[in-house]
Design a protein around this motif. Structure first.
Motif, PDB file in Angstrom:
ATOM      1  N   VAL A  18      48.354  40.059  44.855  1.00 53.50           N
ATOM      2  CA  VAL A  18      47.886  38.953  45.674  1.00 53.50           C
ATOM      3  C   VAL A  18      48.890  38.738  46.801  1.00 53.50           C
ATOM      4  N   LYS A  19      48.386  38.259  47.922  1.00 49.26           N
ATOM      5  CA  LYS A  19      49.252  38.008  49.072  1.00 49.26           C
ATOM      6  C   LYS A  19      49.277  36.514  49.341  1.00 49.26           C
ATOM      7  N   ILE A  20      50.487  35.963  49.331  1.00 50.75           N
ATOM      8  CA  ILE A  20      50.683  34.541  49.583  1.00 50.75           C
ATOM      9  C   ILE A  20      51.761  34.408  50.651  1.00 50.75           C
ATOM     10  N   LEU A  21      51.424  33.752  51.744  1.00 50.52           N
ATOM     11  CA  LEU A  21      52.314  33.630  52.895  1.00 50.52           C
ATOM     12  C   LEU A  21      52.887  34.989  53.302  1.00 50.52           C
ATOM     13  N   ASP A  22      52.006  35.945  53.391  1.00 43.34           N
ATOM     14  CA  ASP A  22      52.334  37.297  53.857  1.00 43.34           C
ATOM     15  C   ASP A  22      53.277  38.068  52.938  1.00 43.34           C
ATOM     16  N   LYS A  23      53.486  37.571  51.728  1.00 45.24           N
ATOM     17  CA  LYS A  23      54.275  38.310  50.731  1.00 45.24           C
ATOM     18  C   LYS A  23      53.332  38.742  49.627  1.00 45.24           C
ATOM     19  N   GLU A  24      53.534  39.948  49.142  1.00 48.44           N
ATOM     20  CA  GLU A  24      52.673  40.471  48.095  1.00 48.44           C
ATOM     21  C   GLU A  24      53.333  40.293  46.731  1.00 48.44           C
ATOM     22  N   TYR A  25      52.528  39.826  45.775  1.00 48.35           N
ATOM     23  CA  TYR A  25      53.005  39.600  44.415  1.00 48.35           C
ATOM     24  C   TYR A  25      52.099  40.355  43.452  1.00 48.35           C
ATOM     25  N   GLN A  26      52.699  40.949  42.456  1.00 49.89           N
ATOM     26  CA  GLN A  26      51.958  41.672  41.427  1.00 49.89           C
ATOM     27  C   GLN A  26      51.829  40.757  40.207  1.00 49.89           C
ATOM     28  N   VAL A  27      50.589  40.578  39.753  1.00 48.39           N
ATOM     29  CA  VAL A  27      50.325  39.638  38.670  1.00 48.39           C
ATOM     30  C   VAL A  27      49.537  40.348  37.575  1.00 48.39           C
ATOM     31  N   ALA A  28      49.998  40.211  36.318  1.00 49.78           N
ATOM     32  CA  ALA A  28      49.241  40.754  35.190  1.00 49.78           C
ATOM     33  C   ALA A  28      47.944  39.963  35.081  1.00 49.78           C
ATOM     34  N   CYS A  29      46.843  40.690  34.933  1.00 50.64           N
ATOM     35  CA  CYS A  29      45.550  40.019  34.977  1.00 50.64           C
ATOM     36  C   CYS A  29      44.491  40.910  34.346  1.00 50.64           C
ATOM     37  N   THR A  30      43.726  40.328  33.427  1.00 49.30           N
ATOM     38  CA  THR A  30      42.625  41.091  32.850  1.00 49.30           C
ATOM     39  C   THR A  30      41.484  41.162  33.857  1.00 49.30           C
ATOM     40  N   PRO A  31      40.630  42.135  33.720  1.00 44.07           N
ATOM     41  CA  PRO A  31      39.491  42.224  34.642  1.00 44.07           C
ATOM     42  C   PRO A  31      38.628  40.957  34.641  1.00 44.07           C
ATOM     43  N   GLU A  32      38.507  40.310  33.491  1.00 44.40           N
ATOM     44  CA  GLU A  32      37.700  39.089  33.396  1.00 44.40           C
ATOM     45  C   GLU A  32      38.311  37.926  34.189  1.00 44.40           C
ATOM     46  N   GLU A  33      39.616  37.946  34.366  1.00 44.76           N
ATOM     47  CA  GLU A  33      40.317  36.865  35.052  1.00 44.76           C
ATOM     48  C   GLU A  33      40.517  37.133  36.542  1.00 44.76           C
ATOM     49  N   ARG A  34      40.148  38.320  37.002  1.00 42.20           N
ATOM     50  CA  ARG A  34      40.445  38.738  38.372  1.00 42.20           C
ATOM     51  C   ARG A  34      39.891  37.770  39.416  1.00 42.20           C
ATOM     52  N   ASP A  35      38.626  37.407  39.320  1.00 41.92           N
ATOM     53  CA  ASP A  35      38.033  36.527  40.329  1.00 41.92           C
ATOM     54  C   ASP A  35      38.737  35.175  40.384  1.00 41.92           C
ATOM     55  N   ALA A  36      39.049  34.621  39.226  1.00 46.97           N
ATOM     56  CA  ALA A  36      39.752  33.337  39.190  1.00 46.97           C
ATOM     57  C   ALA A  36      41.146  33.473  39.787  1.00 46.97           C
ATOM     58  N   LEU A  37      41.834  34.571  39.505  1.00 47.07           N
ATOM     59  CA  LEU A  37      43.162  34.801  40.076  1.00 47.07           C
ATOM     60  C   LEU A  37      43.081  34.881  41.591  1.00 47.07           C
ATOM     61  N   MET A  38      42.117  35.632  42.102  1.00 44.23           N
ATOM     62  CA  MET A  38      41.987  35.787  43.551  1.00 44.23           C
ATOM     63  C   MET A  38      41.664  34.447  44.219  1.00 44.23           C
ATOM     64  N   GLN A  39      40.814  33.664  43.586  1.00 48.05           N
ATOM     65  CA  GLN A  39      40.485  32.338  44.121  1.00 48.05           C
ATOM     66  C   GLN A  39      41.724  31.444  44.115  1.00 48.05           C
ATOM     67  N   ALA A  40      42.477  31.472  43.028  1.00 44.18           N
ATOM     68  CA  ALA A  40      43.695  30.666  42.935  1.00 44.18           C
ATOM     69  C   ALA A  40      44.714  31.100  43.993  1.00 44.18           C
ATOM     70  N   ALA A  41      44.852  32.394  44.200  1.00 44.13           N
ATOM     71  CA  ALA A  41      45.800  32.908  45.196  1.00 44.13           C
ATOM     72  C   ALA A  41      45.386  32.486  46.605  1.00 44.13           C
ATOM     73  N   ARG A  42      44.095  32.552  46.906  1.00 38.21           N
ATOM     74  CA  ARG A  42      43.620  32.112  48.233  1.00 38.21           C
ATOM     75  C   ARG A  42      43.882  30.621  48.425  1.00 38.21           C
ATOM     76  N   ASN A  43      43.626  29.834  47.383  1.00 32.03           N
ATOM     77  CA  ASN A  43      43.853  28.395  47.455  1.00 32.03           C
ATOM     78  C   ASN A  43      45.331  28.092  47.674  1.00 32.03           C
ATOM     79  N   LEU A  44      46.188  28.744  46.920  1.00 24.26           N
ATOM     80  CA  LEU A  44      47.628  28.536  47.047  1.00 24.26           C
ATOM     81  C   LEU A  44      48.120  28.955  48.426  1.00 24.26           C
ATOM     82  N   ASP A  45      47.652  30.094  48.904  1.00 21.97           N
ATOM     83  CA  ASP A  45      48.035  30.572  50.224  1.00 21.97           C
ATOM     84  C   ASP A  45      47.636  29.556  51.293  1.00 21.97           C
ATOM     85  N   ALA A  46      46.422  29.040  51.208  1.00 19.63           N
ATOM     86  CA  ALA A  46      45.946  28.056  52.190  1.00 19.63           C
ATOM     87  C   ALA A  46      46.782  26.786  52.146  1.00 19.63           C
TER      88      ALA A  46
END
Length: 106
Positions: A18-46
């Protein structure tokens, strides 16, 4: 990278980047959790971009702390409202049961 865009740290732990403030972070994540993780990362970045743009906060760590404080405050407020709503429902249920008992005893 696998066909689904997942990278792995080990053979068993799928991760996402995930990219937050132009920095990339690697996060352990199951395939089932991927969409929620991406949404959370976009929200945090914003939110972090908003604090950086609109506030007098300088530095990634300070921005992160301000956003974390805001998120914590929002979570606690929601929990208080939920508890109050649940208590209100409990009171409403008790009142209805009391009315039914009154009717049954008359």
């Amino acid at each position: 990278m696998s066909a689904q865009g997942e990278r792995t740290v080990s053979n068993t732990t799928p991760t996402e980047f995930v990219k937050i403030l132009d920095k990339e972070y690697q996060v352990a994540c199951t395939p089932e959790e991927r969409d929620a993780l991406m949404q959370a990362a976009r929200n945090l970045d914003a939110r972090m971009r908003d604090v950086r743009t609109n506030g007098n906060v300088i530095g990634l760590e300070r921005i992160a702390v301000m956003v974390a404080l805001n998120l914590s405050h929002e979570l606690l407020s929601l929990q208080r409202r939920q508890s109050a709503a649940e208590a209100g429902l409990d009171d409403e249920l008790l009142n209805r049961l009391a009315e039914k008992l009154d009717k049954a005893l008359k």
